[in-house]
Design a protein around this motif. Structure first.
Motif, PDB file in Angstrom:
ATOM      1  N   THR C  79      15.479 -55.722 -17.185  1.00 60.68           N
ATOM      2  CA  THR C  79      14.617 -55.192 -16.962  1.00 60.68           C
ATOM      3  C   THR C  79      13.634 -54.658 -18.139  1.00 60.68           C
ATOM      4  OG1 THR C  79      15.916 -53.792 -16.475  1.00 60.68           O
ATOM      5  CG2 THR C  79      14.316 -53.935 -15.120  1.00 60.68           C
ATOM      6  N   LYS C  80      12.710 -54.333 -18.617  1.00 58.65           N
ATOM      7  CA  LYS C  80      12.231 -54.017 -19.449  1.00 58.65           C
ATOM      8  C   LYS C  80      11.152 -53.022 -19.268  1.00 58.65           C
ATOM      9  CE  LYS C  80       8.732 -56.297 -22.729  1.00 58.65           C
ATOM     10  NZ  LYS C  80       7.738 -57.109 -23.514  1.00 58.65           N
ATOM     11  N   GLY C  81      10.911 -51.870 -20.122  1.00 56.40           N
ATOM     12  CA  GLY C  81       9.990 -50.734 -19.943  1.00 56.40           C
ATOM     13  C   GLY C  81      10.389 -49.968 -18.794  1.00 56.40           C
ATOM     14  N   GLY C  82       9.706 -49.531 -18.279  1.00 53.48           N
ATOM     15  CA  GLY C  82       9.800 -48.507 -16.656  1.00 53.48           C
ATOM     16  C   GLY C  82      10.057 -47.099 -17.492  1.00 53.48           C
ATOM     17  N   THR C  83      10.241 -45.977 -16.767  1.00 53.83           N
ATOM     18  CA  THR C  83      10.413 -44.679 -16.972  1.00 53.83           C
ATOM     19  C   THR C  83      11.402 -44.595 -15.841  1.00 53.83           C
ATOM     20  OG1 THR C  83       8.427 -43.867 -15.612  1.00 53.83           O
ATOM     21  CG2 THR C  83       7.858 -44.292 -17.406  1.00 53.83           C
ATOM     22  N   LEU C  84      12.350 -43.099 -16.258  1.00 53.82           N
ATOM     23  CA  LEU C  84      13.095 -42.374 -15.617  1.00 53.82           C
ATOM     24  C   LEU C  84      12.246 -40.890 -15.700  1.00 53.82           C
ATOM     25  CD1 LEU C  84      16.460 -43.177 -17.255  1.00 53.82           C
ATOM     26  CD2 LEU C  84      15.928 -44.385 -15.425  1.00 53.82           C
ATOM     27  N   ILE C 101       8.306 -29.936 -10.993  1.00 52.62           N
ATOM     28  CA  ILE C 101       8.031 -30.315 -12.369  1.00 52.62           C
ATOM     29  C   ILE C 101       8.398 -30.718 -13.217  1.00 52.62           C
ATOM     30  CG2 ILE C 101       7.552 -29.479 -14.829  1.00 52.62           C
ATOM     31  CD1 ILE C 101       6.656 -27.800 -13.801  1.00 52.62           C
ATOM     32  N   LYS C 102       7.722 -31.917 -13.256  1.00 48.32           N
ATOM     33  CA  LYS C 102       8.644 -33.374 -13.429  1.00 48.32           C
ATOM     34  C   LYS C 102       8.198 -33.906 -14.774  1.00 48.32           C
ATOM     35  CE  LYS C 102       7.017 -38.837 -12.370  1.00 48.32           C
ATOM     36  NZ  LYS C 102       6.156 -39.085 -11.110  1.00 48.32           N
ATOM     37  N   ILE C 103       9.055 -34.151 -15.266  1.00 42.94           N
ATOM     38  CA  ILE C 103       8.738 -35.020 -16.049  1.00 42.94           C
ATOM     39  C   ILE C 103       9.061 -37.069 -16.712  1.00 42.94           C
ATOM     40  CG2 ILE C 103       9.025 -32.874 -17.903  1.00 42.94           C
ATOM     41  CD1 ILE C 103      11.769 -35.032 -18.509  1.00 42.94           C
ATOM     42  N   SER C 104       8.352 -37.433 -17.552  1.00 40.60           N
ATOM     43  CA  SER C 104       8.847 -38.605 -17.190  1.00 40.60           C
ATOM     44  C   SER C 104       8.636 -39.406 -18.843  1.00 40.60           C
ATOM     45  CB  SER C 104       7.888 -39.479 -16.785  1.00 40.60           C
ATOM     46  OG  SER C 104       7.450 -39.817 -15.038  1.00 40.60           O
ATOM     47  N   THR C 105      10.374 -40.268 -19.046  1.00 37.95           N
ATOM     48  CA  THR C 105      10.371 -40.228 -20.115  1.00 37.95           C
ATOM     49  C   THR C 105      10.888 -41.994 -20.269  1.00 37.95           C
ATOM     50  OG1 THR C 105      12.560 -39.630 -22.454  1.00 37.95           O
ATOM     51  CG2 THR C 105      12.537 -39.739 -19.722  1.00 37.95           C
ATOM     52  N   ASN C 106      10.879 -42.949 -21.218  1.00 35.28           N
ATOM     53  CA  ASN C 106      11.014 -44.231 -20.670  1.00 35.28           C
ATOM     54  C   ASN C 106      12.657 -44.509 -20.623  1.00 35.28           C
ATOM     55  OD1 ASN C 106      12.048 -44.103 -23.968  1.00 35.28           O
ATOM     56  ND2 ASN C 106       9.965 -44.473 -24.642  1.00 35.28           N
TER      57      ASN C 106
END
Lengths: 363, 364, 174
Positions: C79-84, C101-106
């Motif tokens: 897999t490559k990229g995407g977020t958690l 509240i949502k935060i996304s991080t690589n």
């Protein structure tokens, strides 16, 4: 009774010293038998009492209402492997249960079961009882230390602190009793409360007059103090901190299995009867019947000791039952509260009581 | 000295390991180690369809399985916007409240057991048995029910259920008095629990305590009233809070007593609901393939142990992408370290007992 | 206070750190924020008089499942990229309002600021998110595994997680 045996044995063996030693050894046999049978019965009783207090039936399968359950359990315990871990201090680990059991057994020899049978009719009877119960502390400490287990160590240290502290109010009340009866010999203490129940210690003893009535409330206080402190000394709920299951798993006997565990068990239950016996001797007339003997009435002399044995054991059993009752009703106190009860309440009251009783006896 | 309490220990309520740093008997630090009962429930959920998850929720808080079902189906229904029939709602509430009583009885009993009182424990289990009998008659299981399904129930209630529940209520009321006499107002019990493990209101909120633990700290917060779900807004009941009856507010005794009072309130709710169960079907019109729209939902219910939340992320297929369970015991246990500092070993056991944790829920 | 107002208030205060508000999800609207500003924003959310979010109901890590899957020549996938993402569900006990509240991080280097100093209840939730997704919470007092064994390798709830064959010499799928 001892003298009688000694005479027979001297005739047989021709050596007085040897005969005397043999007599004392023999006279522990009925006591040992009594302890074993008592424990078998008491364990069954405890299970039944607790079960009926808790809406259960308890053991029902082995024998009539499970009376043989403890025997079955005992056989199982004897068959079990005697586990000794590598890290245990072997010598102390092996001695400890025997020391505890032997100390308890030795105290039993001093109890006057009837007017004709006392294992050892020592003049310093009660003093010896207190001294020998110190052996239990040593045994428990050894068990805890030798187990090399933190829970065991905590349990044994708690036990030692508890027993040593509660020895003080016990001793103070015993001192009061010695003042009242003027003797340390348990047989003589019992003799002083002969005939009807109003001569019992709790009702002020055999002395007549105003002093007797003045003594009653203080004897009652002494009884309560002695009951609480001996209960604590025998590590029963609400003072069962040394083996409090929910904190210390099983306290000082965590690491023991099989026959050694059962020795601790025997000693604990024997101790329950010992409390009852001491209370009965000081406050409830020992082996004396509350209303005269049936044997005297019909002129059969040998019936009297049998009746005395019956009264002694049934009075003792009553206190065993009370301690079971308490155990299945009350939660456990905490270690600091335990010490508070002893040092802040029992000891001052016991001192005060000693003083008042002394004054009453002087006047 | 460092003492390992557990994972095999009589009073850790399951397989929990507490690492106690002790000085004599005084506790300087408590570090709980969990995960001994970890069964990868959240991972399992990702390969299950939505209705298949329900039995897994049973196994979290196994003492209050009904309520776990209740929370989960509530979340899925919210996500799919399903209206369940009135009858279903009533039965769910009754079952939920019976379950709350059963769960509280275990909590009270084991708390007594932790303090050395054995008899109340058996008295309470005797009564809990009667509730389990009611459940067994209805859905065939005594502990893990799988009773509430998405959009309905697995079975309708037993024909005798209403009568037997009323009998149970009549039988059970007096036993609360018995419990109070035997344990709640026992002098030794009060000595052991008053002023122990005190958690002031501010701290309780910050530590995330919920349910009876939060109310024990004197905060009147109950999701059944403050964020009503199902049909709880139809019933008249009170929220008991800790008032520091024998010590300071937020001690072990308060948390204990709040549960005793809540049992009474649950009986009130059941009494009101049992007479009004409407007729009808116990299954809503749910499509054969439960396929919620893309999106996420956080649904929380007032489970017996506190706020039970389900966070479900759906990607529009038949399997959830993520099911996160906010287990009340998980958060309560994380507060233990703060609350137990400076007390004695025996108090740690008492505080742990008063938090009423279930390891199945913590480890999932 | 509803989500719209909260969003506007935050936007006014923090500007670019507040990314967007998604309100077409079926249930509650979600505000997305910058991962390395969480602590600051959280403090405001807790302490501002009109917000008073004093309780963190839930903190949950999520794999957004948006990574690009590349099928290698030997038919394995990488897999490559995407977020958690991390979701915070906040609740205000005095004012009775809530917000997500949502935060996304690589996914390759997931880093988020810890909020343990603001809500103590976040402590174990963050450890769980770390345990399951490998999200690093900066300034967390004790970021260690919680449910899995301390020496476990890999992050089980990531979508590209593969079951190991052995754990400490024991075969796992028996």
């Amino acid at each position: 009774m001892q003298n009688y045996f000694t005479e027979i044995l001297t005739d047989l063996l021709g050596n007085e010293l040897l005969a005397e030693i043999l007599t004392y050894v023999l006279s522990t046999v009925p006591i040992l038998a009594f302890i074993v049978f008592f424990v078998l019965f008491a364990v069954w009783l405890e299970r039944k009492v607790s079960a009926h207090m808790q809406d259960r039936l308890g053991p029902m399968r082995v024998g009539w209402h499970g009376v043989l359950q403890t025997i079955a359990d005992f056989i199982k315990l004897i068959q079990k492997e005697d586990i000794i871990a590598d890290a245990n201090d072997k010598a102390l680990f092996n001695i400890a249960p025997f020391l505890v059991f032997v100390s308890t057994l030795a105290t039993f020899t001093l109890l006057p079961f009837t007017s004709i049978f006392v294992g050892s009719n020592a003049d310093v009877g009660i003093f010896l009882v207190l001294a020998l119960s110190g052996g239990v502390v040593a045994g428990i400490l050894m068990a805890g230390w030798a187990s090399n287990n933190k829970y065991s160590l905590y349990g044994s240290l708690r036990a030692a602190a508890q027993i040593v502290s509660y020895e003080i109010p016990t001793a103070l009340v015993v001192l009061t009793m010695i003042m009242v009866y003027g003797t340390m010999n348990l047989g003589d203490v019992t003799e002083a409360q002969t005939s009807y129940f109003w001569n019992w210690g709790i009702f002020g003893g055999a002395g007549l007059g105003l002093g007797k009535f003045l003594l009653v409330p203080f004897m009652f206080v002494a009884f309560i103090i002695l009951f609480i402190s001996t209960l604590a000394e025998s590590n029963r709920t609400p003072f069962d901190l040394p083996e409090s299951e929910s904190e210390l798993v099983a306290g000082f006997n965590t690491e023991y299995s099989g026959i050694k565990f059962s020795l601790f068990f025997l000693a604990e239950f024997a101790n329950m009867f010992l409390i009852g016996a001491i209370l009965v001797i000081f406050f409830f007339g020992g082996y004396n019947s509350p209303f005269g003997y049936f044997g005297n009435l019909i002129g059969v002399d040998w019936l009297v000791p049998v009746e005395q044995l019956f009264w002694f054991i049934s009075k003792g059993m009553f206190f065993v039952f009370v301690s079971m009752w308490l155990r299945w009703t009350l939660p456990r106190v905490r270690v600091d509260q335990l010490m508070t009860i002893c040092w802040k309440y029992l000891i001052p009251y016991a001192f005060f009581n000693l003083l008042i009783v002394g004054l009453i006896l002087l006047v | 000295m460092i003492l390992n309490m557990g994972p095999q220990h009589p009073s850790t309520h399951g397989v929990l390991r507490l690492e106690l740093v002790l000085d004599g008997e005084v506790v300087h630090d408590v570090k709980p180690h969990i995960g001994y009962l970890h069964r990868c429930m959240e991972k399992h959920c990702e390969v299950m369809t939505y209705p298949q998850v329900v039995p897994y929720t049973d196994r979290m808080d196994y003492l209050a399985a009904m309520y776990n079902n209740f929370g989960y189906v509530g979340a899925v229904e919210k996500l799919m916007d399903i209206q369940v029939p009135e009858r279903v709602e009533y039965i769910r509430v009754i079952m939920g409240e019976l379950q709350r009583i059963a769960s509280h009885l275990v909590a009270l009993g084991t708390f007594g057991l932790d303090l050395g009182a054995f008899t109340p424990f058996l008295y309470l289990f005797r009564d809990r048995e009667k509730i389990l009998d009611l459940f067994e008659e209805t859905c065939g299981a005594r502990l893990l029910y799988n009773y509430m399904w998405v959009g309905g129930l697995s079975h309708d209630i037993h024909p005798d259920f209403v009568r037997k529940t009323k009998e149970f209520i009549d039988y059970f009321r007096p036993t609360i008095v018995e419990l109070n006499n035997l344990l709640t107002f026992n002098k030794i019990f009060i000595e052991r629990t008053a002023n122990i493990g005190v958690c002031p209101p501010k701290e309780a909120i910050n530590l995330g305590l919920t349910g009876p633990n939060l109310r024990g700290s004197g905060i009147k917060f109950d999701l059944r009233k403050d964020d009503p779900y199902s049909i709880y807004d139809k019933f008249d009941f009170e929220i008991p809070v800790g008032e520091g009856g024998v010590g300071s507010v937020g001690d072990c005794w308060d948390r204990y007593y709040v549960r005793v009072l809540e049992v009474e309130q649950s009986l009130r709710i059941i009494e009101q609901a049992i007479d009004q169960i409407p007729d009808g079907d116990v299954k809503a019109e749910v499509p054969r393939r439960v396929k919620p729209p893309k999106g996420s939902v956080y649904h929380r219910v007032e489970a017996p142990k506190g706020e039970l939340g389900y966070f479900i992320v759906s990607d529009g297929t038949v399997n959830p992408t993520r099911v996160k369970v906010r287990a009340p015991s998980f958060v309560s246990l994380s507060a233990l370290g703060q609350m137990a500092k400076g007390y004695l070993v025996a108090d740690v056991v008492a505080i742990l007992g008063s938090l009423d944790i279930v390891l199945g829920e913590i480890d999932r | 206070m509803n989500a719209e107002e909260i969003y506007n208030l935050l936007k006014e205060k923090f500007g670019d750190a507040i990314l967007e508000m998604v309100s077409d999800v079926p249930t509650e609207p979600i505000i997305s924020v910058e991962p390395l500003k969480t602590n600051e924003i959280s403090e405001f959310l807790r302490d501002a008089d009109e917000l008073q979010f004093d309780s963190l109901m839930n903190l949950s890590g999520v794999d957004d499942n948006n990574a690009e899957k590349i099928i290698n020549e030997d038919e394995t996938t990488t897999t490559k990229g995407g977020t958690l993402s991390v979701f915070y569900h906040l609740d205000s006990i005095p004012l009775k309002h809530k917000i997500a509240i949502k935060i996304s991080t690589n996914r390759d280097n997931p880093e988020v600021e810890s909020v343990t100093n603001i809500w103590a209840s976040a402590n174990w939730h963050e450890r769980e998110a770390f345990d399951m997704y490998g999200i690093k919470f900066l300034n967390h007092p004790d970021l260690s595994r919680i449910l899995m064994p301390y020496d476990w390798e890999g992050f089980p709830l990531r979508k590209d997680y593969e079951n190991p064959e052995f754990y400490e010499g024991m075969k796992i799928p028996y």
